[in-house]
Write a protein that holds these residues in place. Structure first.
Motif, PDB file in Angstrom:
ATOM      1  N   UNK A  75      42.208  41.683  27.041  1.00  0.00           N
ATOM      2  CA  UNK A  75      41.580  41.882  28.348  1.00  0.00           C
ATOM      3  C   UNK A  75      41.913  43.264  28.894  1.00  0.00           C
ATOM      4  N   UNK A  76      43.147  43.739  28.661  1.00  0.00           N
ATOM      5  CA  UNK A  76      43.506  45.093  29.078  1.00  0.00           C
ATOM      6  C   UNK A  76      42.589  46.121  28.407  1.00  0.00           C
ATOM      7  N   UNK A  77      42.434  46.009  27.088  1.00  0.00           N
ATOM      8  CA  UNK A  77      41.605  46.959  26.359  1.00  0.00           C
ATOM      9  C   UNK A  77      40.147  46.903  26.780  1.00  0.00           C
ATOM     10  N   UNK A  78      39.613  45.695  26.933  1.00  0.00           N
ATOM     11  CA  UNK A  78      38.219  45.568  27.346  1.00  0.00           C
ATOM     12  C   UNK A  78      38.007  46.099  28.761  1.00  0.00           C
ATOM     13  N   UNK A  79      38.979  45.888  29.622  1.00  0.00           N
ATOM     14  CA  UNK A  79      38.859  46.391  30.994  1.00  0.00           C
ATOM     15  C   UNK A  79      38.756  47.911  31.004  1.00  0.00           C
ATOM     16  N   UNK A  80      39.597  48.569  30.214  1.00  0.00           N
ATOM     17  CA  UNK A  80      39.575  50.034  30.188  1.00  0.00           C
ATOM     18  C   UNK A  80      38.314  50.572  29.516  1.00  0.00           C
ATOM     19  N   UNK A 166      32.518  40.604  36.485  1.00  0.00           N
ATOM     20  CA  UNK A 166      31.708  40.307  37.671  1.00  0.00           C
ATOM     21  C   UNK A 166      32.590  40.232  38.920  1.00  0.00           C
ATOM     22  N   UNK A 167      33.785  39.675  38.774  1.00  0.00           N
ATOM     23  CA  UNK A 167      34.650  39.463  39.940  1.00  0.00           C
ATOM     24  C   UNK A 167      35.296  40.750  40.427  1.00  0.00           C
ATOM     25  N   UNK A 168      35.774  41.579  39.523  1.00  0.00           N
ATOM     26  CA  UNK A 168      36.617  42.704  39.924  1.00  0.00           C
ATOM     27  C   UNK A 168      35.956  44.071  39.784  1.00  0.00           C
ATOM     28  N   UNK A 169      34.746  44.121  39.280  1.00  0.00           N
ATOM     29  CA  UNK A 169      34.084  45.416  39.129  1.00  0.00           C
ATOM     30  C   UNK A 169      33.840  46.079  40.479  1.00  0.00           C
ATOM     31  N   UNK A 170      33.568  45.274  41.501  1.00  0.00           N
ATOM     32  CA  UNK A 170      33.309  45.837  42.820  1.00  0.00           C
ATOM     33  C   UNK A 170      34.466  46.655  43.349  1.00  0.00           C
ATOM     34  N   UNK A 171      35.689  46.194  43.092  1.00  0.00           N
ATOM     35  CA  UNK A 171      36.855  46.961  43.542  1.00  0.00           C
ATOM     36  C   UNK A 171      36.928  48.302  42.831  1.00  0.00           C
ATOM     37  N   UNK A 172      36.665  48.304  41.520  1.00  0.00           N
ATOM     38  CA  UNK A 172      36.695  49.560  40.764  1.00  0.00           C
ATOM     39  C   UNK A 172      35.632  50.527  41.273  1.00  0.00           C
ATOM     40  N   UNK A 173      34.437  50.009  41.545  1.00  0.00           N
ATOM     41  CA  UNK A 173      33.357  50.863  42.055  1.00  0.00           C
ATOM     42  C   UNK A 173      33.731  51.432  43.411  1.00  0.00           C
ATOM     43  N   UNK A 174      34.295  50.593  44.287  1.00  0.00           N
ATOM     44  CA  UNK A 174      34.701  51.069  45.611  1.00  0.00           C
ATOM     45  C   UNK A 174      35.758  52.153  45.503  1.00  0.00           C
ATOM     46  N   UNK A 217      43.105  53.682  39.057  1.00  0.00           N
ATOM     47  CA  UNK A 217      42.407  52.427  38.778  1.00  0.00           C
ATOM     48  C   UNK A 217      42.875  51.848  37.444  1.00  0.00           C
ATOM     49  N   UNK A 218      43.029  52.681  36.432  1.00  0.00           N
ATOM     50  CA  UNK A 218      43.466  52.190  35.125  1.00  0.00           C
ATOM     51  C   UNK A 218      44.832  51.529  35.223  1.00  0.00           C
ATOM     52  N   UNK A 219      45.733  52.116  35.998  1.00  0.00           N
ATOM     53  CA  UNK A 219      47.060  51.529  36.179  1.00  0.00           C
ATOM     54  C   UNK A 219      46.965  50.155  36.835  1.00  0.00           C
ATOM     55  N   UNK A 220      46.186  50.061  37.911  1.00  0.00           N
ATOM     56  CA  UNK A 220      46.025  48.775  38.591  1.00  0.00           C
ATOM     57  C   UNK A 220      45.350  47.753  37.685  1.00  0.00           C
ATOM     58  N   UNK A 275      57.546  47.577  31.235  1.00  0.00           N
ATOM     59  CA  UNK A 275      57.541  48.586  30.176  1.00  0.00           C
ATOM     60  C   UNK A 275      56.195  49.296  30.119  1.00  0.00           C
ATOM     61  N   UNK A 276      55.120  48.526  30.158  1.00  0.00           N
ATOM     62  CA  UNK A 276      53.779  49.123  30.120  1.00  0.00           C
ATOM     63  C   UNK A 276      53.576  50.039  31.327  1.00  0.00           C
ATOM     64  N   UNK A 277      54.016  49.591  32.509  1.00  0.00           N
ATOM     65  CA  UNK A 277      53.857  50.402  33.717  1.00  0.00           C
ATOM     66  C   UNK A 277      54.640  51.702  33.619  1.00  0.00           C
ATOM     67  N   UNK A 278      55.884  51.629  33.141  1.00  0.00           N
ATOM     68  CA  UNK A 278      56.700  52.838  33.030  1.00  0.00           C
ATOM     69  C   UNK A 278      56.128  53.807  32.002  1.00  0.00           C
ATOM     70  N   UNK A 279      55.682  53.274  30.864  1.00  0.00           N
ATOM     71  CA  UNK A 279      55.096  54.139  29.837  1.00  0.00           C
ATOM     72  C   UNK A 279      53.829  54.811  30.368  1.00  0.00           C
ATOM     73  N   UNK A 280      53.000  54.048  31.065  1.00  0.00           N
ATOM     74  CA  UNK A 280      51.762  54.615  31.613  1.00  0.00           C
ATOM     75  C   UNK A 280      52.077  55.690  32.649  1.00  0.00           C
TER      76      UNK A 280
END
Length: 298
Positions: A75-80, A166-174, A217-220, A275-280
């Protein structure tokens, strides 16, 4: 009262309440989860025998938990790869002057403000074998494509990702639209005068200036995908046969009646997210954080 003492008192006054809340609702639960994860405890009565890291070993050897971790990273990869470019493209289009632009912006943001329970139950009904999606396919002559969308292990995760988009795309667009407001109009006008097309202007001027917003946005999105729970729990509860399971859903399913084991899963989820957050932050967001912390600017 000296100026230094007054400054310290002011800092304590303004940061004290927030620090107490942070320690009580963030640090303390993490410490308690790490403590309980070392015991074989049923949640009732005194703590039972100390088992050390057995709960962690059990979780990391469970194929269902490993599959849940894999689902989170899928899901992380598909989201990005999907949500990010889609959000940028829609934001660029909605940033142009067009009739009904405000209406389109509002409609795109509506799914994000819906409660997860309402959205999840709605999609669960629509995608049921006798739901609205299959009925629509049959009415338009595409009945051969009708199927139990959320009960087919081969496609359930993909369908779940469509629902999440569908649920979270609106936040990314905003977020992208907000970032676009910081792009100087003069640069775009100068590029147009030099003969650059609209697409060339976006690729060479707008997107580079939008990069900090994209990284935020990618981090969130990464952290949200790793901690995904509510939409999956309401819609599929991790099924069928674990096809849509996530770490948080697995934790609830296997932590009921075994808080020690559930706490171990929670700690693993926390460590992976940290770990993922710190690396990013240390790699992708390094330029954005430069000078943001004390001593960062020289």
């Amino acid at each position: 009262m000296t100026t230094r003492l007054r400054t310290r008192l002011e800092i304590a006054l303004f940061t004290g309440p927030a620090l107490v809340v942070f320690l009580g609702f963030v640090i303390l639960p993490i410490a308690l989860a790490a403590f309980y994860s070392l015991y074989n405890w049923n949640g009732l009565g005194p703590l039972e025998r100390f088992i050390g890291f057995d709960n962690y070993a059990r979780a990391l050897q469970d194929p269902n938990f490993l599959r849940a971790i894999g689902n989170n990273f899928v899901i992380v990869g598909l989201s990005l790869l999907v949500q990010g470019p889609l959000a940028i493209g829609v934001a660029l289009l909605l940033n142009r002057r067009m009739r009904g632009r405000s209406v389109f912006r509002a409609l795109i943001f509506v799914p994000y403000v819906l409660a997860e329970v309402i959205a999840g139950l709605s999609w669960k009904l629509l995608l049921s074998p006798r739901g609205g999606v299959n009925a629509l396919l049959e009415n338009v002559g595409l009945g051969e494509f009708a199927q139990p969308w959320l009960a087919n292990p081969d496609i359930a995760l993909g369908v779940m990702f469509v629902i999440l988009t569908w649920k979270y795309l609106g936040f990314a667009i905003l977020l992208m639209l907000a970032g676009l407001q910081g792009v100087p109009q003069e640069l775009q006008e100068a590029a147009a005068i030099d003969g650059a097309s609209w697409w060339q202007t976006q690729v060479r001027i707008t997107l580079p200036l939008l990069a900090p917003t994209i990284r935020i946005w990618a981090f969130l999105s990464i952290i949200g995908s790793l901690q995904l729970f509510d939409m999956v729990w309401v819609t599929t509860k991790g099924g069928p046969v674990g096809a849509t399971n996530t770490m948080a859903v697995y934790m609830l399913q296997n932590g009921q009646g075994a808080p020690g084991y559930g706490s171990a899963v929670a700690v693993i989820l926390f460590v992976i997210s940290l770990v993922v957050a710190l690396v990013f932050q240390r790699t992708v967001m390094r330029r954005d954080l430069a000078g943001a912390l004390t001593g960062g600017a020289r």
